[in-house]
Design an enzyme around this catalytic site. Structure first.
Site, mmCIF file in Angstrom:
data_model
loop_
_atom_site.group_PDB
_atom_site.id
_atom_site.type_symbol
_atom_site.label_atom_id
_atom_site.label_comp_id
_atom_site.label_asym_id
_atom_site.label_seq_id
_atom_site.Cartn_x
_atom_site.Cartn_y
_atom_site.Cartn_z
ATOM 1 N N HIS A 158 -5.000 -7.910 2.673
ATOM 2 C CA HIS A 158 -3.716 -7.573 2.060
ATOM 3 C C HIS A 158 -2.884 -6.763 3.061
ATOM 4 O O HIS A 158 -3.374 -6.308 4.093
ATOM 5 C CB HIS A 158 -3.882 -6.830 0.734
ATOM 6 C CG HIS A 158 -4.269 -5.402 0.802
ATOM 7 N ND1 HIS A 158 -4.006 -4.504 -0.203
ATOM 8 C CD2 HIS A 158 -4.907 -4.694 1.766
ATOM 9 C CE1 HIS A 158 -4.479 -3.320 0.128
ATOM 10 N NE2 HIS A 158 -5.020 -3.384 1.289
ATOM 11 N N CYS A 165 -1.500 0.833 6.680
ATOM 12 C CA CYS A 165 -1.643 -0.252 5.706
ATOM 13 C C CYS A 165 -0.477 -1.229 5.775
ATOM 14 O O CYS A 165 -0.511 -2.291 5.158
ATOM 15 C CB CYS A 165 -1.751 0.288 4.280
ATOM 16 S SG CYS A 165 -3.197 1.319 4.032
ATOM 17 N N HIS A 172 -4.753 -6.310 6.821
ATOM 18 C CA HIS A 172 -6.115 -5.850 7.057
ATOM 19 C C HIS A 172 -6.897 -6.272 5.810
ATOM 20 O O HIS A 172 -6.413 -7.122 5.059
ATOM 21 C CB HIS A 172 -6.136 -4.328 7.276
ATOM 22 C CG HIS A 172 -5.646 -3.556 6.109
ATOM 23 N ND1 HIS A 172 -4.308 -3.465 5.778
ATOM 24 C CD2 HIS A 172 -6.297 -2.871 5.131
ATOM 25 C CE1 HIS A 172 -4.169 -2.753 4.693
ATOM 26 N NE2 HIS A 172 -5.365 -2.375 4.268
ATOM 27 N N HIS A 202 -10.501 -5.698 2.833
ATOM 28 C CA HIS A 202 -11.509 -4.870 2.184
ATOM 29 C C HIS A 202 -12.589 -5.739 1.527
ATOM 30 O O HIS A 202 -12.347 -6.882 1.174
ATOM 31 C CB HIS A 202 -10.874 -4.000 1.088
ATOM 32 C CG HIS A 202 -9.811 -3.083 1.574
ATOM 33 N ND1 HIS A 202 -10.082 -1.984 2.343
ATOM 34 C CD2 HIS A 202 -8.453 -3.100 1.417
ATOM 35 C CE1 HIS A 202 -8.944 -1.353 2.635
ATOM 36 N NE2 HIS A 202 -7.948 -2.010 2.087
ATOM 37 N N ASP A 260 -11.134 -14.133 -4.029
ATOM 38 C CA ASP A 260 -12.198 -13.999 -3.029
ATOM 39 C C ASP A 260 -11.882 -14.799 -1.761
ATOM 40 O O ASP A 260 -11.560 -15.993 -1.832
ATOM 41 C CB ASP A 260 -13.536 -14.467 -3.616
ATOM 42 C CG ASP A 260 -14.693 -14.162 -2.676
ATOM 43 O OD1 ASP A 260 -14.608 -13.163 -1.937
ATOM 44 O OD2 ASP A 260 -15.672 -14.933 -2.683
ATOM 45 N N HIS A 261 -11.999 -14.134 -0.624
ATOM 46 C CA HIS A 261 -11.708 -14.747 0.677
ATOM 47 C C HIS A 261 -10.269 -15.255 0.746
ATOM 48 O O HIS A 261 -9.992 -16.269 1.371
ATOM 49 C CB HIS A 261 -12.723 -15.847 1.008
ATOM 50 C CG HIS A 261 -14.039 -15.284 1.471
ATOM 51 N ND1 HIS A 261 -14.942 -14.735 0.603
ATOM 52 C CD2 HIS A 261 -14.579 -15.151 2.717
ATOM 53 C CE1 HIS A 261 -15.992 -14.293 1.281
ATOM 54 N NE2 HIS A 261 -15.806 -14.530 2.557
ATOM 55 N N GLU A 285 -11.629 0.030 -3.690
ATOM 56 C CA GLU A 285 -11.044 -0.569 -2.485
ATOM 57 C C GLU A 285 -11.888 -0.231 -1.252
ATOM 58 O O GLU A 285 -12.123 -1.068 -0.393
ATOM 59 C CB GLU A 285 -9.626 -0.043 -2.317
ATOM 60 C CG GLU A 285 -8.786 -0.842 -1.365
ATOM 61 C CD GLU A 285 -7.356 -0.337 -1.312
ATOM 62 O OE1 GLU A 285 -6.455 -1.064 -1.742
ATOM 63 O OE2 GLU A 285 -7.120 0.800 -0.860
#
Lengths: 138, 138, 138, 138, 138, 138
Positions: free
Chosen positions: E14, E33, E39, E41, E79-80, E124
């Site tokens: 994100h 950020c 980047h 998580h 996801d991914h 997070e």
């Protein structure tokens, strides 16, 4: 030489009891682990392979493939099972963490090229675990 | 109002099976958890009490005392046991995390002054847990 | 060759300070760890032994015995203590994680047959730890 | 010989994709990791050095110094970055955990005396990690 | 009233950036950020439902069903993935942990009877998380 | 209403001892925690605020700001310190987890708009923690 580890988990029951020992000896050695009906654990299995990553893919071994091997050869057989009764290839064993690590290695090793499987680590509780690296010492 | 939590752990076997249901229904509902020989977990139990710390000692409740209560009333009865067979006060229960949290509350509550026991949390695996705060909602 | 590890924990205070150095040097080297009154940690100690499991018991070493050795030789002496003052066999040491790992090895090694003790790992915080494997490199 | 480890973490995005492969091959090999916009991880980096602690300070290497090296040579370059685009010394790499562990080793090794850097371990998720110990096997 | 929680995880990228703000303001507010390429998580999602366990099954809600709901309504979509670009129902959002917790609640709530969904918690990093309990305060 | 939590850690020494009690009483109540030289912990502090995220930024409170408040008002004062001697605003307290949670709340509360600070949780060891939510019950 890079080491790559995949972690898996399973929940199983077991009892530590040897038919070669008397009831008294069993309780003396295994204490509360000898409770006849069994107890259980959330086991964590960490399988480490080693080798040189493929220069084309950047992978030592595809994690999807490693996961598939671990599931097919170990997890599917032991997850939500009673290790003393439900797993054919554990019959006759006393399922201590030490013995399970060795047995899991035997299940896993044939799936890899020689020398690729480096370590099988079995975490029984947050306070104890065993690992096995095969017959030849590193 | 301060909340104080003590964590304990135990290893136990269980099987999810209801005699009021057919074999087919049992496997449909409980799936792999219905494996007849049972499986097991490293359960984690977190007991939270609340109140005002004693101004003389700085303690809401002596942690040694809280630990003793948890051990005497729950851990000693369930650790290294098969929850379906070995625990008199769980007889007739289906030992899901939800039911165990409620049963553990019933074991623990009488040991505290009214209103002191706040929550009983039972962690079955790293992916699921249940908690119970008694009949009166906070 | 199987490796078996037992984890224990203890809470202790320490201060990093060398009488062979000036106050200025001490603060330059140890920074906030040189605070004279000391600070503390929840230390985690992981002791690994290795060998061949007994074919009769399936055990490399009884975990109850391993736990007893760790408690008697290390934990009882350091738990809830100030490492600079309260532990006779740490007198004169600067209790860094590196030094403690070595000192704990010296305490533990005589309790095992030669070659059985493999590694002493001391985790000081979630961000740093030290381990020692004795004088002969693996 | 004592081993000392420092843990650091960083959050980064990456995508597994090889320009030497067709789109079809990329998705066959990397599956969901080939999602073009990328995904990400909270990576954990564990750097282990080894040697003999200084008898004067009790330290193998000052942890402040080890932290500084890790931050300056790795963390500052990769934290909150997209590993495929934002890091000059990763250009042209496929940023698998295996490759990253080796690249981080190359960044870190020149900062230490020969033989001091022992292992670089990169944890990508709670279920998989890679480690690298340099060209000479231990 | 029992609370039952299921934990799931996903890896995503994100970037925190608002088109309503200038570049200067974005970097002032979101700092690292705001790195344009993004980047990522390893997010952990904990979904808690509450109610009275069924007396016949001992279950508040079948964990298999709870897992299916979480996967179908949230995990499969994120996801991914890159949360700023790949998820239709996150378009136009600034994907902070706070906003994601609220958006995930909106995805999940319609799958449960009124009042059953109690809390959505989104972790997070190991150092920060957000949770949302719907519009009516408990 | 969204809840946002920031986790911080610090290492400190303390001793549980009340000058209003006799030596005998102190050891009876605090047991090994009364060791005069003190012991220590890696404390974990979790601070939770609540409110409605800003629609422009998606943030309830900037995590950088929350981190700054926690560091300036608590962590800098207690990290690597002896809690009985080195912290002016803890003088005269018996630094149990319960008391520390309340004292940390008092340090933190003035930094937030009324009602924003929701909970201060202090984890002393992996087995016990205390939390405080201010004078008005939720």
């Amino acid at each position: 030489m890079v080491y790559l580890t995949r972690r898996a988990s399973f929940s199983a029951a077991h009892v530590l009891w040897s038919n070669a020992l008397s009831e008294e000896e069993n309780f003396a050695i295994y204490e509360k682990c000898a409770n006849p009906r069994g107890h259980g654990h959330n086991y964590i299995l960490e399988v480490t392979v080693r080798g040189t990553p493929d220069t084309k893919t950047g992978m030592l071994l595809n994690l999807t493939e490693l996961k598939r091997i671990i599931n097919e050869r170990v997890i599917n057989a032991v997850d939500h099972k009673h290790l003393n009764y439900d797993v054919p290839w554990l019959q006759g064993c006393i399922p201590t963490a030490e013995v399970l690590a060795m047995k899991f290695w035997q299940q896993l090793a044939p799936a890899f090229p020689p020398g690729m499987l480096y370590e099988v680590k079995l975490i029984e509780t947050e306070n104890n675990w065993a690992s096995y690296r095969g017959k030849e010492e590193k």
